[in-house]
Design an enzyme around this catalytic site. Sequence first.
Site, short mmCIF file in Angstrom:
data_model
loop_
_atom_site.label_atom_id
_atom_site.label_comp_id
_atom_site.label_asym_id
_atom_site.label_seq_id
_atom_site.Cartn_x
_atom_site.Cartn_y
_atom_site.Cartn_z
CE LYS A 149 66.65 -15.71 15.36
NZ LYS A 149 66.24 -16.41 14.15
N GLY A 210 61.28 -22.84 8.93
CA GLY A 210 60.85 -23.01 7.54
C GLY A 210 59.77 -24.04 7.32
CB ALA A 236 61.37 -21.01 13.93
N GLY A 237 58.69 -21.22 12.06
CA GLY A 237 57.53 -22.06 11.81
C GLY A 237 56.24 -21.35 11.48
CG ASN A 258 63.49 -15.47 6.34
OD1 ASN A 258 64.67 -15.71 6.54
ND2 ASN A 258 63.08 -15.04 5.16
CB THR A 259 60.17 -19.59 5.37
OG1 THR A 259 61.50 -19.92 5.80
CG2 THR A 259 59.79 -20.52 4.22
#
Length: 307
Positions: A149, A210, A236-237, A258-259
């Site tokens: 990645k 995040g 992301a986001g 993830n976050t």
Amino acid sequence: MHLATQTLKIAQAGSRQAAANNRLVACAPQRPNSHAWANSFIVSAMADKPSKLKIADREFTSRLLVGTGKFASNELMRDALIASGTELVTVALRRADLSGKHDPFANILDFIDPKRFLLLPNTSGARNATEAVRLARLAAAAGLPTWIKLEIHPDPRYLLPDPVETLAAAEILVKEGFTVLPYINADPVLAKRLQDVGTATVMPLGSPIGSNRGIETRPQIEIIIEQATVPVVVDAGLGAPSQAAEAMEMGADAVLVNTAIAIASDPVRMAKAFKKAIEAGREAREIGLAEKLGTAAATSPLTGFLS
């Protein structure tokens, strides 16, 4: 005479029973040919089976990629990964022990079962193409998969990917035989350039890493999806399962989260929630969403009533 009468009664009783049996057979539901029924069931089941995600030469049942940062413990991360149903897990190379010495402070790889998950090393922390290429080569030399990645974000405040350096690194890594999944701004022009270079996916951001702000780049991602010749992974986001479902309904092939999972009060349950949302969003996309209308459309006919 008595014997003859008794014989006649027995014969009549037998006839009545035979007639009753015939009626039962006639009224009973007829089971179709067993082979035909089985074939019909298989065809129906195949029609209901969701399509798989294909990246490069690999197929995945899950369309959820999961990151491994920010978890309170490696044990909790492991449990959340399993609960999510993911098959593709990304790990920042700077957090992994590549020496094989099982450093207790960098032993994240010990908690990711390579038989269950395909490990996707990422170059997070790289500030330019040179650093990213070096990290990818180190991972391959340490025996990790040659899937990478590609992340290059020189600005530590907003962590936005550098388009120039990302394209340069992708060109080098693809030529060296890496399967490259680049993290990019939602830039349709860059996405086309990267897929022309030979990347296995494009991974446009929904909003900054995040931030949990969801898909703020929807119009640009829709263009990327329209023009894509490789899978589009929204990365992301994404801060809520509903946002992941939105990405799937738009036509994205997968999402990376993830976050939102890692910082949840119960990461395992949140991982399950994202899993369900992504499955629902993809299924809705494959079925086809209802057309948006500018005016109301009654769900029940109004003609013929109150007249």
